[in-house]
Every structure is written in C-alpha cells, then in structure tokens.
Design a protein around this motif. Structure first.
Motif, PDB file in Angstrom:
ATOM      1  N   GLU A   1       1.220  -1.450  -0.231  1.00 55.98           N
ATOM      2  CA  GLU A   1       0.154  -0.204   0.076  1.00 55.98           C
ATOM      3  C   GLU A   1       0.866   1.073  -0.503  1.00 55.98           C
ATOM      4  O   GLU A   1       1.804   1.459   0.477  1.00 55.98           O
ATOM      5  N   LEU A   2       0.838   2.088  -0.938  1.00 57.01           N
ATOM      6  CA  LEU A   2       1.676   3.594  -0.501  1.00 57.01           C
ATOM      7  C   LEU A   2       0.515   4.937  -0.229  1.00 57.01           C
ATOM      8  O   LEU A   2      -0.698   4.408   0.134  1.00 57.01           O
ATOM      9  N   GLU A   3       1.443   5.479   0.195  1.00 56.97           N
ATOM     10  CA  GLU A   3       1.103   6.451   1.112  1.00 56.97           C
ATOM     11  C   GLU A   3       0.069   7.473   0.454  1.00 56.97           C
ATOM     12  O   GLU A   3      -1.144   7.825   0.997  1.00 56.97           O
ATOM     13  N   ASN A   4      -0.416   7.310  -0.585  1.00 55.83           N
ATOM     14  CA  ASN A   4      -1.695   7.919  -1.594  1.00 55.83           C
ATOM     15  C   ASN A   4      -2.731   6.823  -1.676  1.00 55.83           C
ATOM     16  O   ASN A   4      -4.263   7.595  -1.756  1.00 55.83           O
ATOM     17  N   GLY A   5      -2.413   5.878  -0.514  1.00 54.41           N
ATOM     18  CA  GLY A   5      -3.626   5.324  -0.441  1.00 54.41           C
ATOM     19  C   GLY A   5      -4.005   4.074  -1.798  1.00 54.41           C
ATOM     20  O   GLY A   5      -5.141   2.640  -1.647  1.00 54.41           O
ATOM     21  N   ALA A   6      -3.180   3.750  -3.030  1.00 50.21           N
ATOM     22  CA  ALA A   6      -3.587   2.483  -3.365  1.00 50.21           C
ATOM     23  C   ALA A   6      -2.412   1.837  -3.815  1.00 50.21           C
ATOM     24  O   ALA A   6      -1.672   1.246  -2.479  1.00 50.21           O
ATOM     25  N   ILE A   7      -3.598   1.143  -4.197  1.00 54.76           N
ATOM     26  CA  ILE A   7      -2.808  -1.348  -3.391  1.00 54.76           C
ATOM     27  C   ILE A   7      -2.227  -1.414  -5.046  1.00 54.76           C
ATOM     28  O   ILE A   7      -2.647  -1.809  -5.557  1.00 54.76           O
ATOM     29  N   LEU A   8      -0.949  -1.880  -4.645  1.00 56.83           N
ATOM     30  CA  LEU A   8      -0.194  -2.567  -5.760  1.00 56.83           C
ATOM     31  C   LEU A   8       0.107  -4.141  -5.090  1.00 56.83           C
ATOM     32  O   LEU A   8       0.451  -4.545  -4.909  1.00 56.83           O
ATOM     33  N   LYS A   9      -0.039  -4.492  -6.310  1.00 60.49           N
ATOM     34  CA  LYS A   9       0.340  -6.434  -6.349  1.00 60.49           C
ATOM     35  C   LYS A   9       1.037  -6.766  -7.010  1.00 60.49           C
ATOM     36  O   LYS A   9       1.126  -6.362  -8.203  1.00 60.49           O
ATOM     37  N   SER A  10       1.674  -7.795  -6.448  1.00 58.41           N
ATOM     38  CA  SER A  10       3.005  -8.702  -6.856  1.00 58.41           C
ATOM     39  C   SER A  10       3.145 -10.158  -6.714  1.00 58.41           C
ATOM     40  O   SER A  10       3.452 -10.413  -5.348  1.00 58.41           O
ATOM     41  N   LYS A  11       3.930 -10.817  -7.569  1.00 58.47           N
ATOM     42  CA  LYS A  11       4.080 -12.091  -7.127  1.00 58.47           C
ATOM     43  C   LYS A  11       5.929 -12.481  -6.624  1.00 58.47           C
ATOM     44  O   LYS A  11       5.551 -12.892  -5.496  1.00 58.47           O
ATOM     45  N   ALA A  12       6.554 -11.185  -6.977  1.00 59.37           N
ATOM     46  CA  ALA A  12       7.786 -10.853  -5.620  1.00 59.37           C
ATOM     47  C   ALA A  12       8.015  -9.557  -5.542  1.00 59.37           C
ATOM     48  O   ALA A  12       7.904  -8.890  -6.206  1.00 59.37           O
ATOM     49  N   VAL A  13       8.427  -9.404  -4.033  1.00 62.96           N
ATOM     50  CA  VAL A  13       8.617  -7.658  -4.005  1.00 62.96           C
ATOM     51  C   VAL A  13       9.890  -7.939  -3.037  1.00 62.96           C
ATOM     52  O   VAL A  13      10.699  -8.613  -2.675  1.00 62.96           O
ATOM     53  N   ILE A  14      10.877  -6.391  -3.603  1.00 63.14           N
ATOM     54  CA  ILE A  14      12.473  -6.612  -3.450  1.00 63.14           C
ATOM     55  C   ILE A  14      12.235  -5.131  -2.864  1.00 63.14           C
ATOM     56  O   ILE A  14      11.757  -4.006  -3.449  1.00 63.14           O
ATOM     57  N   ILE A  15      12.562  -5.393  -1.338  1.00 64.72           N
ATOM     58  CA  ILE A  15      12.707  -4.138  -0.509  1.00 64.72           C
ATOM     59  C   ILE A  15      14.287  -3.858  -0.116  1.00 64.72           C
ATOM     60  O   ILE A  15      15.067  -4.286  -0.296  1.00 64.72           O
ATOM     61  N   ALA A  16      14.318  -2.378  -0.691  1.00 61.58           N
ATOM     62  CA  ALA A  16      15.424  -1.798  -1.149  1.00 61.58           C
ATOM     63  C   ALA A  16      15.494   0.145  -0.830  1.00 61.58           C
ATOM     64  O   ALA A  16      15.372   0.599  -1.347  1.00 61.58           O
ATOM     65  N   THR A  17      14.498  -0.042   0.611  1.00 59.08           N
ATOM     66  CA  THR A  17      14.358   1.050   1.100  1.00 59.08           C
ATOM     67  C   THR A  17      15.561   1.618   2.015  1.00 59.08           C
ATOM     68  O   THR A  17      15.356   3.544   2.435  1.00 59.08           O
ATOM     69  N   GLY A  18      17.083   1.799   1.519  1.00 54.32           N
ATOM     70  CA  GLY A  18      18.323   1.566   2.125  1.00 54.32           C
ATOM     71  C   GLY A  18      17.746   2.947   3.407  1.00 54.32           C
ATOM     72  O   GLY A  18      17.111   2.524   4.705  1.00 54.32           O
ATOM     73  N   ALA A  19      19.072   3.899   4.160  1.00 57.67           N
ATOM     74  CA  ALA A  19      18.355   4.392   5.026  1.00 57.67           C
ATOM     75  C   ALA A  19      19.102   5.537   4.999  1.00 57.67           C
ATOM     76  O   ALA A  19      19.048   6.689   4.406  1.00 57.67           O
ATOM     77  N   ARG A  20      18.323   6.438   6.307  1.00 54.92           N
ATOM     78  CA  ARG A  20      18.750   8.158   6.046  1.00 54.92           C
ATOM     79  C   ARG A  20      19.660   8.801   7.595  1.00 54.92           C
ATOM     80  O   ARG A  20      19.984   7.855   8.421  1.00 54.92           O
ATOM     81  N   TRP A  21      19.874   9.961   7.853  1.00 54.42           N
ATOM     82  CA  TRP A  21      20.871  10.076   8.774  1.00 54.42           C
ATOM     83  C   TRP A  21      20.157  10.155  10.350  1.00 54.42           C
ATOM     84  O   TRP A  21      19.500  10.321  10.385  1.00 54.42           O
ATOM     85  N   ARG A  22      21.005   9.759  11.072  1.00 60.24           N
ATOM     86  CA  ARG A  22      20.289   9.420  12.345  1.00 60.24           C
ATOM     87  C   ARG A  22      20.107  10.619  12.744  1.00 60.24           C
ATOM     88  O   ARG A  22      20.831  11.572  12.928  1.00 60.24           O
ATOM     89  N   ASN A  23      18.646  10.986  13.124  1.00 56.80           N
ATOM     90  CA  ASN A  23      18.916  12.106  14.553  1.00 56.80           C
ATOM     91  C   ASN A  23      19.744  12.247  15.782  1.00 56.80           C
ATOM     92  O   ASN A  23      19.551  11.648  16.351  1.00 56.80           O
ATOM     93  N   LEU A  24      20.189  13.305  16.688  1.00 54.55           N
ATOM     94  CA  LEU A  24      20.683  13.190  17.387  1.00 54.55           C
ATOM     95  C   LEU A  24      19.481  12.951  18.699  1.00 54.55           C
ATOM     96  O   LEU A  24      19.217  13.033  19.828  1.00 54.55           O
ATOM     97  N   GLY A  25      18.669  13.636  18.262  1.00 51.47           N
ATOM     98  CA  GLY A  25      16.910  13.218  19.547  1.00 51.47           C
ATOM     99  C   GLY A  25      17.328  14.295  20.601  1.00 51.47           C
ATOM    100  O   GLY A  25      16.847  13.639  21.584  1.00 51.47           O
ATOM    101  N   VAL A  26      17.655  15.245  20.163  1.00 48.71           N
ATOM    102  CA  VAL A  26      17.797  16.372  21.637  1.00 48.71           C
ATOM    103  C   VAL A  26      16.801  17.910  21.577  1.00 48.71           C
ATOM    104  O   VAL A  26      16.673  18.234  20.346  1.00 48.71           O
ATOM    105  N   PRO A  27      17.063  17.959  22.357  1.00 50.61           N
ATOM    106  CA  PRO A  27      16.165  19.087  22.372  1.00 50.61           C
ATOM    107  C   PRO A  27      16.895  20.247  21.407  1.00 50.61           C
ATOM    108  O   PRO A  27      17.812  20.748  21.417  1.00 50.61           O
ATOM    109  N   GLY A  28      15.923  21.248  20.859  1.00 53.84           N
ATOM    110  CA  GLY A  28      16.992  22.347  19.838  1.00 53.84           C
ATOM    111  C   GLY A  28      17.269  21.639  18.235  1.00 53.84           C
ATOM    112  O   GLY A  28      17.181  22.241  17.690  1.00 53.84           O
ATOM    113  N   GLU A  29      16.988  20.425  18.203  1.00 53.97           N
ATOM    114  CA  GLU A  29      17.572  20.286  16.896  1.00 53.97           C
ATOM    115  C   GLU A  29      16.729  20.259  16.106  1.00 53.97           C
ATOM    116  O   GLU A  29      16.724  20.321  14.688  1.00 53.97           O
ATOM    117  N   ALA A  30      15.631  19.495  16.087  1.00 53.01           N
ATOM    118  CA  ALA A  30      14.027  19.747  15.493  1.00 53.01           C
ATOM    119  C   ALA A  30      14.228  20.903  14.929  1.00 53.01           C
ATOM    120  O   ALA A  30      13.204  21.477  13.703  1.00 53.01           O
TER     121      ALA A  30
END
Ligand SMILES: Cc1cc2nc3c(=O)[nH]c(=O)nc-3n(C[C@H](O)[C@H](O)[C@H](O)COP(=O)(O)OP(=O)(O)OC[C@H]3O[C@@H](n4cnc5c(N)ncnc54)[C@H](O)[C@@H]3O)c2cc1C
Length: 509
Positions: A298-327
């Motif tokens: 399911e996509l964020e826009n609500g559409a549902i895609l169907k497939s016999k096989a799926v390959i997930i390759a969603t990678g990574a993103r910068w890690r946040n510090l998570g301290v006050p002031g960062e955001a």
C-alpha cells in the motif's frame, strides 16, 4: 579571463547548440562581483554572435536576466554563476534560446498548466552540489511558463540579504517572498509541492507485477534492471529516485570509475533503468506490506500495488541526535550536509557531532571555511580512520572533545550554542557557536515493515544469501538490510542477488 581554456573550449561547443538570439540584461555596479559578472558576460559575447547584452537596473545588483528577444523569461542570476552553478547558467542560455529541456512531455504539460503567479528565489552557494538541481528545475519552469520567474542568488555575494532572511542552509527557496523549501528537490518534487501531481488513482488499477521493487537507490535500481532483463513485468516505487547518492559529492570507490559525483551517478542509474521496460513510480512512498495470495504494497496515496515477488531496497537516512533544539533549529544552524551548507558558516564557530569517518571528514572540510570547529565525540576515542584523525589533529582551528554527550542545541530564532555533559566527570558545559553539523550515522528506512518482515535490533531486514527475507516472495537488498557494510557497490551487488533470488522464487512457485 574569468573562464579557463578548458571550460571555454567546452562552452564553445555548447553555445553552438543555441537555436535563437538571446539578450542578457545586466545590472552592474563598481564592486568586484559586478566586475567578474561583466567579465563573464563579455567573454560570452565574444564566443557567440547569438548573445546580445543590454545594461539595465534589476532588483539586485550585481545580477543579470536571460531573455528571448523582446520577451522577459524571468530567469535571473544574482552574483556570478560559476562553480557548481556554471552548468545551470549554460543550460539557461540554451533553453532560453529555444533548445527544449530534457524533461518528460507529461511534466512539461504540468508546468504549462500551472495557474497563478510564481516568483521563486533560490539562495545557493557555488560549492553546493545539491543546489544546481533546484536552480535548473526552477529555470525550466520559468522558461516554459510565463507566470513563473526564478532568481538564483549566490549567498556569498548577498551576505546581508542572507543574514536578514536567516538563510542557514542551501539551497533555500522562497516563493512570492515566503519560505517555500530547503534542500535538494527534483522538478517533479517541486511540482508536487505546488499541488500538481500525476493522477494517483491510476496507480491502484495496475495489473499485478512479477517483481515490484520498493526503493530507487543503487540497490533498487540494480534489482529492477536485473528483473526487467529477464523479461518479466517489473515495477519500481521510489520516494526519491537516486537515494543517498543524491546527497553525495565525490565518489572515488565505484570501481572502474575513478571519480564521479552522486547526482551524476543517480542520473545514469535512472537512464539505465529507463532503458528497460520498467514501470517507474517516483515520488511515491510505500507504507504497508501484506502477504496474501499475491504480495500487496500500500502506498501513502492509498493505492494498493500487487506483485508475485517484492524486493525491498528502501536504504537508510541520517540519524538524528534526538536532543532538544535539533528539530527546532533544523536549517537554522542545525545541518547534516557539510558540502552543501558549510559555506554559509564562513568565519563562524561550528560543532560537528560524531567522530566517525563522516564526522571527521566533515570537520576537516569545515575547518577550511569556519573560524573554528569543535568535534564532539560520545565515546572516549574518535572512531575515524587513522589518516583522517592525523589530518584533523594537524589543523590549528579544530578542538576535539571526547566523552561528550550532547544535551541540547540552544538558540532563539537560530542556533547560538550547544550544551554537553562530560561523561567522565558528569559536568555540564556550554559552548557558544552558530552551527551544528550532525554526523552520527544512518538508520534503515524499515519502520513501515513493523510486524511483517523480520528485522534485527537495529531495524535492519534480515536476509539470507539469496536476499530472501522470512516472508516467502519478499526479498531485500542494500542499506536497509543486515549486510555488514553499506556502500554503493555492495548495494548494487545485493540488488542483483535479490533480483536473481526473486526470479528463482518465481520459477519455483
Ligand atoms: C554523504 C554520503 C556519502 C557517501 N559516500 C559514499 C562513497 O563515496 N562510496 C560508497 O560506496 N558509498 C557511499 N555512501 C553510501 C551509499 O550512498 C549507500 O551505501 C547507498 O546509497 C545505499 O544504496 P541503497 O539503494 O541501499 O539505499 P539508498 O541510497 O538509501 O536508497 C533508498 C531508496 O529507497 C527510497 N525509499 C525509502 N523509503 C521508502 C518508502 N517507504 N517507499 C518508497 N521508497 C522509499 C528512497 O527514496 C531511495 O530511493 C555515502 C553515503 C552518504 C550519506
């Protein structure tokens, strides 16, 4: 001479591609930047008879607009578009002269159909590798739609304006005088932000795929190419085609290519995928996966895609510090990309959080621009390679503080300091500074798989040697998996493995 011989030779070839006459309207003063701008413009006129020049007064001096004869196009460069912006300048000359931009026809229609007035201004630095994409996208929009205008502003030439508007990251885009966006954006992303999207309902009515790849970085692109080359029905969903390499400057370990740059490699990846029959669904985010008879995504826009096989390759993103002031102070002094935002901290005091390879590389880079760089490392020792540490310690304007736990990034409307706790003594310290670069690693983009696909304690998807996960028919590759090392070439290898694994699965099931 403002252009060196090599660039001039290349430029001469490009200028031959100009289709019609254009006029550069120049607003110049007595300052050095004005003199450099005039030198550039003069040099161009000696190289092409299609380029005319007129003196005028524009909103900013020094600046110049690039126009068709008798018609304002709205494309303006404030400052001298050299460095990374030189390509933007050359493309603007060609496109204003009538040479069609390399953009899909559907996107051209989207641009032409924009209603209303759009006055864009983009603050850049000439060393920012993320800026040209934004500048070029907005220039294309200006060239194609008379209601759109765009001014590129070199922050270094308009320091007062940058301070006054509190621009602390580049590219930063203003629309009709109001903040619009910050960071690298593709033309499609800008259009989506303006509310102009391709019809999402068509996504849900697609026939099932044989292989559906989620993620358009090196791993996903490779997986899609391998699948399409088997002649099976292949689709790729990507939030941002290209992935992390879009934020990477120099790449020197993509074997067989001595040096390339991230955005260039991303463009080649896209071109390679487009060469095959792959259904590319860019700017779409997957939010749920479910194994039924087929695998449903399911996509964020609500559409549902169907497939016999799926390959997930969603990678990574910068890690946040998570301290006050960062955001709160993101893009107001808190930054993640030293190559992009470093020049805005010229002569200032900045901190780099993290003493691994990326943190120390960032600190070395920033030391050449900033007045002082303080590196804060949580552990008792830096973790960067010895050569990098040696280099860092040889710099006179760098301080390294180890055992430092960042507690808060302080500021009012922008960053004014950082508070940390000395883990050895428990004492709290405050340093007054203007910028904080967070360089503490990456987190895998796998939260959306909660409860479906097995992950390790870091959130990485657990795969076997064929790239298979615990869910039959679901494979994974690249930085989102538990692979020991995270590199472009490794992601590509695992993308190929997962794709071949998926193909084997399809044959047997
Ligand atoms: C600053 C920096 C410099 C680097 N330098 C180098 C280098 O010099 N050499 C090197 O080999 N490696 C380098 N790397 C590492 C390299 O970029 C990564 O290992 C590589 O990009 C990983 O590829 P990937 O395809 O697994 O993931 P990514 O590149 O992260 O791509 C992930 C893709 O998935 C998409 N996505 C994420 N979530 C979703 C979702 N829910 N739905 C749909 N799509 C989604 C993203 O938009 C993107 O298209 C660097 C990384 C960084 C950040």
């Amino acid at each position: 001479m403002i252009l060196d011989a090599e660039i001039k030779a290349q430029l001469a070839q490009y200028l031959q591609l100009m289709e019609n006459d254009i006029v550069l309207k120049v607003s110049a003063g007595d300052d050095q930047v004005s003199r450099d701008m005039l030198a550039l413009v003069d040099e161009l006129t000696t190289m092409s008879s299609k380029i005319k020049v007129e003196k005028t007064t524009l909103e900013r001096t020094p600046s110049f607009s690039v126009n068709r004869i008798g018609e304002e196009t709205g494309v303006v460069f404030a400052g001298v578009p050299l460095g990374h912006e030189f390509t933007s300048f050359v493309l603007a000359l060609l496109q204003v002269s009538g040479r069609p931009p390399k953009v899909d026809q559907a996107v051209i229609e989207q641009i032409k159909n924009l209603k209303g007035t759009y006055r864009f201004e983009t603050y850049v630095s000439l060393t920012c590798h993320n800026c040209p994409d934004v500048v070029q996208a907005l220039n294309v929009m200006s060239v194609l739609n008379p209601n759109v205008s765009h001014t590129m502003i070199d922050g270094a030439a308009f320091k007062e304006e940058v301070e006054q508007k509190d621009v602390m990251a580049v590219p930063t885009v203003f629309l009709n005088g109001e903040p619009f966006a910050s960071g690298r954006m593709s033309l499609e992303e800008i259009l989506a932000k303006l509310g102009s999207t391709p019809d999402a309902s068509t996504f849900g009515n697609k026939d099932p795929f044989d292989v559906l790849v989620i993620g358009g970085g090196p791993a996903g692109a490779t997986a899609a190419i391998y699948a399409a080359r088997k002649g099976i029905r292949t689709g790729i969903v990507a939030e941002r085609f290209g992935g992390q390499i879009l934020d990477t400057l120099g790449i020197e370990n993509f074997i067989s290519v001595k040096y390339t740059e991230g955005p260039k490699l991303a463009a080649s990846l896209e071109e390679h995928v487009k060469h095959y029959n792959v259904d590319i669904m860019n700017l779409q985010r997957a939010k749920r996966l479910e194994k039924k008879e087929l695998i449903e995504v399911e996509l964020e826009n609500g559409a549902i895609l169907k497939s016999k096989a799926v390959i997930i390759a969603t990678g990574a993103r910068w890690r946040n510090l998570g301290v006050p002031g960062e955001a709160e102070f993101k893009n107001k002094g808190v930054a993640y990309c030293p190559h992009c935002d470093g020049p805005l901290f010229e002569g200032k005091h900045v901190a780099v959080i993290g003493g691994g390879n990326s943190g120390v590389e960032a600190a070395i880079d920033l030391a050449g621009i900033a007045k002082h760089v303080t590196v804060l490392e949580f552990a008792p020792e830096l973790k960067a390679d010895a050569v990098l540490q040696d280099r860092l310690y040889s710099l006179p304007n760098v301080t390294v503080i180890k055992n430092a736990q960042t507690k808060e990034i302080t500021g009012t409307d922008k960053v004014n300091g950082i508070t940390y706790i000395d883990r050895a003594t428990g004492e709290e310290h405050h340093i007054e500074l203007q910028g904080v670069f967070v360089q503490i690693g990456l987190v895998p983009n796998t939260e959306w798989l909660e409860g479906t696909v097995e992950r390790n304690r870091f959130g990485e998807i657990i795969v076997d040697k064929r790239g298979a996960t615990n869910v039959p028919g679901v494979f994974a590759a690249g930085d989102c998996t538990d692979s020991a090392y995270k590199q472009i070439i490794i992601s590509m290898g695992s993308g190929a493995t997962a794709s071949l694994g998926a193909f084997d699965y399809l044959i047997r099931n």
